[in-house]
Design an enzyme around this catalytic site. Structure first.
Site, short mmCIF file in Angstrom:
data_model
loop_
_atom_site.label_atom_id
_atom_site.label_comp_id
_atom_site.label_asym_id
_atom_site.label_seq_id
_atom_site.Cartn_x
_atom_site.Cartn_y
_atom_site.Cartn_z
N ALA A 192 3.70 25.55 -0.76
CA ALA A 192 3.57 24.95 -0.01
C ALA A 192 5.33 24.02 -0.45
O ALA A 192 5.68 23.88 -0.96
CB ALA A 192 2.09 23.87 0.39
N GLY A 211 1.16 28.58 -1.07
CA GLY A 211 0.60 29.24 -0.08
C GLY A 211 1.48 29.80 -0.33
O GLY A 211 1.32 30.06 1.27
N GLU A 252 -1.16 32.27 -0.15
CA GLU A 252 -2.09 32.26 0.84
C GLU A 252 -1.90 32.47 1.93
O GLU A 252 -2.29 33.57 2.62
CB GLU A 252 -2.35 30.86 0.88
CG GLU A 252 -3.60 30.02 -0.24
CD GLU A 252 -3.25 28.59 -0.26
OE1 GLU A 252 -1.89 27.91 -0.47
OE2 GLU A 252 -4.45 28.18 -0.50
N GLU A 280 -2.57 24.92 -7.36
CA GLU A 280 -2.43 23.40 -6.52
C GLU A 280 -3.67 22.21 -7.64
O GLU A 280 -2.97 20.90 -7.71
CB GLU A 280 -3.78 23.91 -5.81
CG GLU A 280 -2.72 24.18 -4.35
CD GLU A 280 -2.46 25.72 -4.39
OE1 GLU A 280 -2.62 25.96 -5.44
OE2 GLU A 280 -1.93 26.26 -3.68
N1 DAK Z 1 8.06 23.48 -2.53
C1 DAK Z 1 9.73 22.86 -2.97
N2 DAK Z 1 10.62 23.40 -3.24
C2 DAK Z 1 10.65 24.31 -4.16
C3 DAK Z 1 9.42 24.92 -4.56
C4 DAK Z 1 8.05 24.72 -4.20
N3 DAK Z 1 7.35 25.08 -3.49
N4 DAK Z 1 9.83 25.78 -4.57
C5 DAK Z 1 10.80 26.33 -6.07
N5 DAK Z 1 11.72 24.95 -5.01
C6 DAK Z 1 13.25 25.06 -5.07
C7 DAK Z 1 12.94 24.36 -6.28
O1 DAK Z 1 12.75 22.77 -5.75
C8 DAK Z 1 14.76 23.77 -6.11
O2 DAK Z 1 15.34 23.44 -5.04
P1 DAK Z 1 16.60 22.59 -5.83
O3 DAK Z 1 16.44 21.65 -7.56
O4 DAK Z 1 17.77 23.75 -6.54
O5 DAK Z 1 17.44 21.39 -4.53
C9 DAK Z 1 14.88 25.78 -6.27
O6 DAK Z 1 13.56 25.49 -5.15
C10 DAK Z 1 14.90 27.38 -7.11
O7 DAK Z 1 13.45 26.29 -7.96
P2 DAK Z 1 13.74 26.43 -9.05
O8 DAK Z 1 14.98 25.98 -10.18
O9 DAK Z 1 12.58 26.08 -9.58
O10 DAK Z 1 13.38 27.75 -9.39
P3 DAK Z 1 13.12 28.23 -10.99
O11 DAK Z 1 13.83 29.92 -11.11
O12 DAK Z 1 13.43 27.83 -12.54
O13 DAK Z 1 11.30 28.37 -10.82
C11 DAK Z 1 9.37 28.46 -10.12
C12 DAK Z 1 11.73 28.74 -10.13
C13 DAK Z 1 8.43 29.27 -8.49
C14 DAK Z 1 8.37 28.94 -11.63
C15 DAK Z 1 9.53 27.11 -9.81
O14 DAK Z 1 10.42 26.75 -8.39
C16 DAK Z 1 7.99 26.20 -9.17
O15 DAK Z 1 7.53 25.88 -9.98
N6 DAK Z 1 8.50 25.41 -8.03
C17 DAK Z 1 6.60 25.41 -7.68
C18 DAK Z 1 5.64 26.37 -7.27
C19 DAK Z 1 4.26 25.88 -6.84
O16 DAK Z 1 3.96 25.11 -7.67
N7 DAK Z 1 3.88 26.23 -5.46
C20 DAK Z 1 2.92 26.03 -5.49
C21 DAK Z 1 2.85 24.68 -3.82
S1 DAK Z 1 1.69 23.45 -4.18
C22 DAK Z 1 -2.64 21.92 1.36
C23 DAK Z 1 -2.12 22.10 1.93
C24 DAK Z 1 -1.09 23.13 1.39
C25 DAK Z 1 -1.16 23.34 0.10
C26 DAK Z 1 -2.37 22.52 -0.65
C27 DAK Z 1 -3.08 22.11 -0.62
N8 DAK Z 1 -4.13 20.80 2.35
C28 DAK Z 1 -2.81 19.89 3.51
C29 DAK Z 1 -5.35 19.88 1.54
C30 DAK Z 1 -0.56 24.30 -0.59
C31 DAK Z 1 -0.26 23.51 -2.06
C32 DAK Z 1 1.08 24.76 -2.44
O17 DAK Z 1 1.20 25.62 -2.52
#
Ligand code: DAK
Length: 259
Positions: free
Chosen positions: A64, A109, A112, A132
């Site tokens: 997400a 997400g 998911e 998360e």
């Molecule tokens: N959200 C927004 N932007 C994201 C992103 C994300 N999840 N993942 C990557 N990006 C963006 C980065 O910010 C970056 O943007 P710029 O800086 O270039 O503008 C671009 O994508 C490229 O990412 P990186 O530069 O970080 O690329 P790397 O190869 O260095 O790293 C990575 C790739 C996948 C390891 C890293 O981007 C990363 O750790 N991303 C976040 C992964 C993550 O934590 N995803 C889970 C998100 S939590 C809920 C509803 C929904 C949810 C939970 C609760 N409720 C209502 C209760 C869902 C939660 C989630 O999904």
């Protein structure tokens, strides 16, 4: 739709989440487009199987959108979760089979979304995880429920509590994906699988999906009744008549008509 591209290829379709600059992260616009995708696919009786993948070579969906989520109030967080949950549930209950072709990061997400599909296959570069708890939240698009059902509660709890990512080979070992391919072979494999499914009698295939999904939610005595009724519903369809006639006449069946 700008955030989800849809390409029809005969009786299959390929949907591509198209936000590569943010690694296809799911913001509200992407979720809205995924809802529209469900509407389009539901309205098109020619589509017999759907493949979902991510654009670019790096990510299926990296979660997400953390930027969008970072400032949400509890009420807004709940509404965002409901938006995603409603769309993912509609994907899960699409009548036709769905295949997630996971071409890279499938985090939060993204993992998911893949679990809302019937079948998951991935590239050898894929990475899975529910990060998360490391961000101060719970999985919010069904992760606590679908991961536990797919890989068992013990493994799901380990992945969710630790927020640690796993690679493709580990995802295969724990049964999260059915197969792993070199990245460059993934889409061909996904389309071949979808085409194989699309060649079988569509009414029967849809009945099988419904029987499995609905049956898993009730006790066995009720589940086998669900199967009996769906089994019965296939008889006297043109495809059942043709399929069985072809067998008895020792010939190949004509292409199934979805009738
Ligand atoms: N959200 C927004 N932007 C994201 C992103 C994300 N999840 N993942 C990557 N990006 C963006 C980065 O910010 C970056 O943007 P710029 O800086 O270039 O503008 C671009 O994508 C490229 O990412 P990186 O530069 O970080 O690329 P790397 O190869 O260095 O790293 C990575 C790739 C996948 C390891 C890293 O981007 C990363 O750790 N991303 C976040 C992964 C993550 O934590 N995803 C889970 C998100 S939590 C809920 C509803 C929904 C949810 C939970 C609760 N409720 C209502 C209760 C869902 C939660 C989630 O999904």
């Amino acid at each position: 739709m700008t955030n989800v591209l849809l390409e029809k290829k005969g009786n299959i379709a390929v949907a591509t989440i198209n936000r590569p600059k943010a690694l296809n992260a799911l913001n509200s616009d992407v979720l809205t487009d995924l809802g529209e995708l469900v509407d389009i696919v539901n309205a098109d009786s020619e589509i017999r199987a759907l493949v979902i993948t991510g654009s670019g070579e790096k990510a299926f969906v990296a979660g997400a959108d953390i930027g969008e989520m970072s400032t949400l109030t509890p009420e807004e967080g709940e509404a965002f979760g409901k938006h995603g949950n409603d769309v993912f549930r509609r994907i899960e209950t699409l009548p036709i089979p769905t295949i997630a072709a996971i071409n890279g990061f499938a985090l939060g997400g993204g993992c998911e979304l893949s679990m809302s599909c019937d079948i998951r296959i991935c590239a050898d570069t894929a990475v899975f995880g529910q990060p998360e708890t490391g961000l101060g939240i719970t999985p919010g698009f069904g992760g606590t429920q679908r991961l536990a059902r797919l890989v068992g509660p013990g493994m799901a709890k380990q992945l969710i509590y630790t927020a640690k990512n796993i690679k493709a080979d580990e995802a295969l070992r724990i049964g999260l994906v059915n197969a792993v391919y070199p990245l460059e072979e993934l889409m061909a494999a996904a389309e071949k699988l979808a085409e194989t499914i699309a060649k079988n009698a569509p009414i029967a295939v849809r009945a099988c999906k419904k029987a499995i999904n609905d049956g898993l939610e009730v006790k066995m005595d009720d589940a086998i009744v669900i199967e009996e009724k769906l089994f019965g519903s296939c008889f006297k369809t043109a495809d059942q008549i043709e399929g069985m006639s072809a067998f008895l006449e020792k010939r190949k069946h004509e292409p199934y008509q979805n009738k």
